[in-house]
Design a protein around this motif. Sequence first.
Motif, short mmCIF file in Angstrom:
data_model
loop_
_atom_site.label_atom_id
_atom_site.label_comp_id
_atom_site.label_asym_id
_atom_site.label_seq_id
_atom_site.Cartn_x
_atom_site.Cartn_y
_atom_site.Cartn_z
N GLY A 103 0.81 -1.22 0.00
CA GLY A 103 0.00 0.00 0.00
C GLY A 103 0.84 1.26 0.00
N ALA A 104 1.95 1.26 0.76
CA ALA A 104 2.84 2.42 0.79
C ALA A 104 3.53 2.62 -0.55
CB ALA A 104 3.88 2.25 1.90
N ASN A 105 3.84 1.52 -1.23
CA ASN A 105 4.43 1.64 -2.57
C ASN A 105 3.45 2.28 -3.54
OD1 ASN A 105 7.21 0.26 -3.23
ND2 ASN A 105 6.28 -1.05 -1.67
N ILE A 106 2.22 1.82 -3.52
CA ILE A 106 1.22 2.35 -4.45
C ILE A 106 0.91 3.81 -4.15
CG2 ILE A 106 -1.16 2.08 -5.27
CD1 ILE A 106 -0.87 -0.92 -4.77
N ALA A 107 1.09 4.21 -2.88
CA ALA A 107 0.81 5.60 -2.49
C ALA A 107 1.90 6.58 -2.89
CB ALA A 107 0.62 5.67 -0.97
N GLN A 108 3.06 6.06 -3.34
CA GLN A 108 4.19 6.94 -3.64
C GLN A 108 3.88 8.04 -4.65
OE1 GLN A 108 6.08 6.63 -0.97
NE2 GLN A 108 7.92 6.67 -2.24
N PRO A 109 3.16 7.79 -5.74
CA PRO A 109 2.91 8.88 -6.69
C PRO A 109 2.25 10.10 -6.05
CG PRO A 109 2.35 6.78 -7.69
CD PRO A 109 2.64 6.50 -6.24
N TRP A 110 1.35 9.88 -5.09
CA TRP A 110 0.74 11.01 -4.40
C TRP A 110 1.74 11.67 -3.45
CZ3 TRP A 110 -2.51 6.55 -4.87
CH2 TRP A 110 -3.66 6.75 -5.64
N ARG A 111 2.43 10.88 -2.67
CA ARG A 111 3.24 11.41 -1.58
C ARG A 111 4.47 12.18 -2.06
NH1 ARG A 111 2.33 6.15 2.34
NH2 ARG A 111 0.32 6.87 3.19
N ILE A 112 5.11 11.71 -3.15
CA ILE A 112 6.30 12.43 -3.61
C ILE A 112 5.94 13.79 -4.20
CG2 ILE A 112 7.62 10.33 -4.02
CD1 ILE A 112 7.04 10.58 -6.97
N ARG A 113 4.64 14.01 -4.44
CA ARG A 113 4.20 15.31 -4.92
C ARG A 113 3.42 16.08 -3.85
NH1 ARG A 113 4.96 12.11 -9.06
NH2 ARG A 113 5.82 13.00 -10.97
N GLY A 114 3.50 15.57 -2.61
CA GLY A 114 2.89 16.28 -1.50
C GLY A 114 1.39 16.24 -1.48
N ARG A 115 0.79 15.25 -2.12
CA ARG A 115 -0.67 15.15 -2.16
C ARG A 115 -1.16 14.08 -1.17
NH1 ARG A 115 -2.08 14.96 -8.64
NH2 ARG A 115 -0.58 16.56 -9.34
N ALA A 116 -2.36 14.27 -0.70
CA ALA A 116 -2.98 13.26 0.17
C ALA A 116 -3.55 12.13 -0.68
CB ALA A 116 -4.08 13.90 1.00
N VAL A 117 -3.43 10.90 -0.18
CA VAL A 117 -4.00 9.75 -0.87
C VAL A 117 -5.52 9.75 -0.65
CG1 VAL A 117 -3.99 7.25 -1.10
CG2 VAL A 117 -1.88 8.46 -0.48
N PRO A 118 -6.30 9.74 -1.69
CA PRO A 118 -7.76 9.73 -1.51
C PRO A 118 -8.21 8.54 -0.68
CG PRO A 118 -7.19 10.17 -3.81
CD PRO A 118 -5.92 9.78 -3.11
N ASP A 119 -9.13 8.78 0.24
CA ASP A 119 -9.61 7.72 1.12
C ASP A 119 -10.17 6.54 0.32
OD1 ASP A 119 -8.92 9.17 3.34
OD2 ASP A 119 -10.94 9.96 3.69
N GLY A 120 -9.66 5.35 0.64
CA GLY A 120 -10.18 4.13 0.03
C GLY A 120 -9.78 3.90 -1.41
N ARG A 121 -9.01 4.82 -2.01
CA ARG A 121 -8.69 4.72 -3.44
C ARG A 121 -7.84 3.49 -3.73
NH1 ARG A 121 -7.56 8.16 -7.93
NH2 ARG A 121 -6.76 6.77 -9.56
N ILE A 122 -6.79 3.25 -2.94
CA ILE A 122 -5.87 2.16 -3.25
C ILE A 122 -6.58 0.81 -3.16
CG2 ILE A 122 -3.79 0.94 -2.47
CD1 ILE A 122 -2.64 3.65 -1.67
N ILE A 123 -7.35 0.62 -2.10
CA ILE A 123 -8.07 -0.65 -1.94
C ILE A 123 -9.08 -0.84 -3.07
CG2 ILE A 123 -9.75 -1.85 -0.48
CD1 ILE A 123 -8.29 -0.71 1.93
N ALA A 124 -9.77 0.22 -3.44
CA ALA A 124 -10.74 0.12 -4.53
C ALA A 124 -10.05 -0.22 -5.85
CB ALA A 124 -11.52 1.42 -4.66
N ASP A 125 -8.89 0.41 -6.12
CA ASP A 125 -8.17 0.15 -7.36
C ASP A 125 -7.65 -1.28 -7.41
OD1 ASP A 125 -8.66 2.68 -8.22
OD2 ASP A 125 -6.61 3.43 -8.00
#
Length: 461
Positions: A103-125
């Motif tokens: 999950g932390a790996n998939i969240a990297q595109p948001w985090r390296i640009r300082g964006r919040a990960v949308p709630d539930g987005r990763i699990i839904a994808d």
Amino acid sequence: MTPIAELRGVTITYRDDDPVLRDVSLRVHRGETVAVVGPSGSGKTTIVRALLGTLGHTAQVRGTILVDGVALSRKDFREIRGTVLGYVSQDPFSAMDPIMPVGANIAQPWRIRGRAVPDGRIIADLATVDILDPGTAVRQRPFMWSGGMLQRGSVTTARALDPPLVLADEPTSALDDANAHRVMTALTAGSAALLVVSHDRRLVEQYADRIYLVDNGTVVESTLQTPMAEQPTPKRKPVPATAPILRAHSVAKRYPTGTGLATTDLVVRQGEIVGLSGPSGAGKSTLLRILAGIEPPSDGHLIWDDRPGPPPPGQVGVVFQNAVGSLDPRRPIYRGITEPLQPRLRRRLRTAEAIAVTREALRRVGLSELDPMRRPHELSGGQAQRVAIARALAGNVRLLLADEPTASLDEAAAARILAILRELADDGMAIVLVSHSERTLRDIADTVVTIDAPPRLPTER
């Protein structure tokens, strides 16, 4: 309309070698799916690297590479990766940081640009690409996932920031037919535009609006109806009634996170090809590691030549699913291919000897023209896969364990490898072959064993 990505008369050369791509022109418009197909080593992945700006400093590029009508510098490419250009890597095993949860790996595109990960987005994808129990799966480390699961996770990462164009390099090579279609459906439905590189032309033609054929560095646009030559099926001889060389009795594997392999029995005889079938994540690769003695079973036991225990060293050759990762990146390929010979010869081969052995091994797998001094990063995915096969065969082993050995190969190259495996079995070698292709196993295997998916992991509360 301005293409979202375009190559105009691009020629790419490494060092002083012949060009990898020659005067290539290609375009992708918004709203379309474009496929690039061709033989292994023809330059398909180089096209993706050119569009991503990741060719490396040794590449000499002539021609123009444009994104949204603009020719970009290396710095510009870094800025648009992830936001404008999503990327699905050909090697899913190295696409994720092994020390971080998935999950932390998939969240990297948001985090390296300082964006919040949308709630539930990763699990839904992850659910859209058929990852079972994604709420638990996101907390696992990448090594707990199969190659097919990692490939589907890479698709999710590539689409994280909803880029206008997704570049997918062999996104279905480690997937069974059903999951391959699910991933292609998800990619085409979830991408504003898609450029997909694949050796599986029959699959991508069902989804592509246009298709480019690549051969020996040249590219032509083709109609979707161009006929494909049928590859001959290797003819098999009757399996001799020999005693089993290896038996697995009720072997199973449990990890702290859950079951990796459900209880399985297996018998392998000399001169026989045993095929392993089953869905992604069922434990096929885990079973191969147990058979090789790389890791012990949690339950059950092995018998080798009527003696309890795994095969002794030097008796088994292994072709790992992660062919690129199984080759030492610091050494030329001749060193890797001849390494299995060292214990038997009890001496180190002189360089000239090692290169001669390597050339013969490469010839057997259809890579006669490949320079033995090349390093793994200079190979295409399909070339690396065949080099890994050549290395496994160089040691004159009695048992060959091959994990998806044709997954990244075009049909002609795959047919050549399957013919080699059939010849080896007919000469007395025992082979266990994992493949997501039921057609491949039906054509070549003497026996097919289906590995059932293990029970779902318990959900943490």
